[in-house]
Scaffold this motif. Structure first.
Motif, mmCIF file in Angstrom:
data_model
loop_
_atom_site.group_PDB
_atom_site.id
_atom_site.type_symbol
_atom_site.label_atom_id
_atom_site.label_comp_id
_atom_site.label_asym_id
_atom_site.label_seq_id
_atom_site.Cartn_x
_atom_site.Cartn_y
_atom_site.Cartn_z
ATOM 1 N N CYS A 88 0.825 -1.209 0.000
ATOM 2 C CA CYS A 88 0.000 0.000 0.000
ATOM 3 C C CYS A 88 0.860 1.260 0.000
ATOM 4 O O CYS A 88 0.570 2.230 -0.709
ATOM 5 C CB CYS A 88 -0.944 -0.002 1.200
ATOM 6 S SG CYS A 88 -2.237 -1.255 1.105
ATOM 7 N N ALA A 92 0.979 3.750 -3.214
ATOM 8 C CA ALA A 92 0.530 5.126 -2.970
ATOM 9 C C ALA A 92 1.610 6.118 -3.394
ATOM 10 O O ALA A 92 1.317 7.146 -4.025
ATOM 11 C CB ALA A 92 0.181 5.305 -1.494
ATOM 12 N N GLU A 98 -2.065 9.129 -0.964
ATOM 13 C CA GLU A 98 -1.858 8.765 0.444
ATOM 14 C C GLU A 98 -2.405 7.395 0.826
ATOM 15 O O GLU A 98 -1.901 6.759 1.753
ATOM 16 C CB GLU A 98 -2.515 9.820 1.345
ATOM 17 C CG GLU A 98 -1.892 11.188 1.210
ATOM 18 C CD GLU A 98 -2.687 12.277 1.929
ATOM 19 O OE1 GLU A 98 -2.109 13.353 2.171
ATOM 20 O OE2 GLU A 98 -3.878 12.054 2.241
ATOM 21 N N MET A 99 -3.447 6.922 0.140
ATOM 22 C CA MET A 99 -4.092 5.686 0.559
ATOM 23 C C MET A 99 -4.400 4.776 -0.625
ATOM 24 O O MET A 99 -4.609 5.246 -1.751
ATOM 25 C CB MET A 99 -5.405 5.980 1.310
ATOM 26 C CG MET A 99 -5.248 6.774 2.587
ATOM 27 S SD MET A 99 -6.819 6.939 3.506
ATOM 28 C CE MET A 99 -6.837 5.380 4.389
ATOM 29 N N THR A 271 -6.359 10.711 1.613
ATOM 30 C CA THR A 271 -7.132 10.358 2.802
ATOM 31 C C THR A 271 -8.494 11.044 2.830
ATOM 32 O O THR A 271 -9.466 10.467 3.330
ATOM 33 C CB THR A 271 -6.335 10.735 4.062
ATOM 34 O OG1 THR A 271 -5.035 10.130 3.992
ATOM 35 C CG2 THR A 271 -7.031 10.262 5.328
ATOM 36 N N GLY A 275 -10.661 8.020 3.057
ATOM 37 C CA GLY A 275 -10.904 8.043 4.487
ATOM 38 C C GLY A 275 -12.376 7.993 4.871
ATOM 39 O O GLY A 275 -12.703 7.904 6.058
#
Length: 400
Positions: A88, A92, A98-99, A271, A275
């Motif tokens: 991951c 990324a 970021e994710m 994120t 997120g």
């Protein structure tokens, strides 16, 4: 009957007829070449629709898979495993995001992106519940699930699968004015292929992708780039969006991410987008499994070197230069594409795309047709210039 005929007859008798493969039966493959059960070799100029960007049986990828097979292949996401975090993190970083949300197939990645965009629209943008809409382009190909075919404009892919999933608005591909008109306060995302593969390797007009990026920022809408076919080196860049200097909010990856070894896909974003998920709201038993992560990590490492992007650039320039010499000769009417990826419109006087594909197969070259008289050329990025030239010679001979 020959061995080929027997195996094809058995397949026809006992498998659903949802594909119409060329009449050969592959037994082994290496690099850019495949060998059938009769021992005849074929130059692969399709590369599994970009799933085989790094060629058949790439030693680095096979070695990574073999090592992982001896350790652990599946844990489910009920537990952590020791390849997940690195996969991951590295993926990324490759994407500048970021994710990562790992899945298995490209269609799963698209479905996940639809769910992500809707959830983001309700929780972040503040769209009233049940009203989220996503704008897509005509001629798209994002997969074959019920939701995805609900916004397909291909009758063959869509017919007889209703009732269809609502919430999608379809505009012409490459038409920025139509896109602007379609975006409303309830729009949560614009989902596009930077280059439409199944439609015939359609490259949008210059300035279109930057215009989409500007519009989506202006209207607080996610820009989702389906790079499942176009990404990971195929066009000469890591992502096709890079040719226009565009960074979308969400990348959808698949095909080459599994190195031609296992199905691996992913949704990659920051994120503030990914997120929105909380435990239990989305998942996959096999998504992000140890074997997939081990192979995916090696794919990322290979792309980090830039070697394959460079090969696709250099060989792609040669490919397109040679193909464009056929335009206007009464053999080819148009050539499109970027890097080692081309859509070639054959003059109908020479036959349909299927007929040309069959004639090329007889000469030891494998391509695939789409939409009438169009053939797609997308060899593995490891193909040599000599083999590429030989393949092009066969095309010229077929059209002579």
């Amino acid at each position: 009957m020959t061995a080929t005929e027997e195996l094809i007859a058995s397949a026809e008798a006992h498998s659903a007829h949802n594909y119409h493969p060329l009449p050969l039966v592959v037994a082994s493959a290496e690099g850019a070449w495949m060998t059938d059960v009769e021992g005849r070799r074929y130059l692969d100029m399709l590369a599994g629709y970009s799933a085989l960007n790094f060629g058949h049986g790439n030693p680095r990828l096979i070695d990574a898979a073999k090592k992982q097979l001896d350790r652990v292949t599946l844990t489910s996401r009920a537990f952590h495993h020791d390849r997940f975090a690195e996969f991951c993190t590295r993926l990324a970083e490759l994407c500048g995001k970021e994710m990562v949300l790992p899945m298995n197939t490209g269609a799963e990645a698209v479905e996940t992106a639809v769910k992500t965009a809707r959830k983001w629209g309700y929780r972040v943008k503040g769209v009233p519940d049940g009203r989220a809409r996503i704008v897509v382009a005509g001629g798209n190909f994002h997969g074959r699930t019920t939701t995805v075919v609900s916004f397909s404009t291909d009758p063959e892919a869509r017919a007889d699968y209703g009732p269809y999933t609502p919430g999608f608005d379809i505009v012409p591909y490459g038409d920025l004015a139509a896109l602007r008109e379609a975006v409303t306060d309830d729009t949560v995302a614009v989902l596009l292929e930077p280059i439409q593969g199944e439609a015939g390797v359609l490259v949008p007009p210059a300035g279109y992708l930057p215009g989409v990026r500007e519009l989506t920022r202006e209207r607080d809408v996610l820009f989702i780039a389906d790079e499942i076919q176009s990404g990971l080196g195929r066009t000469g860049r890591t992502f096709a969006c890079e040719h226009e200097g565009v960074v979308p909010d969400v990348y959808l990856l698949g095909k080459a991410l599994g190195g031609g070894v296992v199905p691996v896909s992913a949704v990659v974003a920051d994120t503030d987008v990914l997120g929105v998920f909380r435990p239990g709201e989305h998942g996959s038993t096999f998504g992000g499994n140890p074997l997939a992560c081990a192979v995916g990590l090696e794919v990322v490492a290979m792309l980090e070197s830039g070697e394959f992007q460079q090969r696709a650039t250099e060989l792609g320039e040669h490919l397109h230069s040679e193909l464009h010499l056929l335009v206007g000769t009464g053999k080819v009417t148009r050539v499109r594409g970027r890097g080692l990826w081309a859509g070639v419109d054959i003059d109908p006087a020479h036959g349909t795309g299927r007929e040309i594909s069959e004639k090329l197969m007889e000469r030891g070259v494998l391509v695939k047709d789409t939409h009438g008289s169009t053939i797609r050329i997308a060899p593995p990025l490891v193909i040599s210039k000599e083999d590429l030239d030989w393949g092009l010679d066969q095309l010229r001979s077929v059209l002579a």
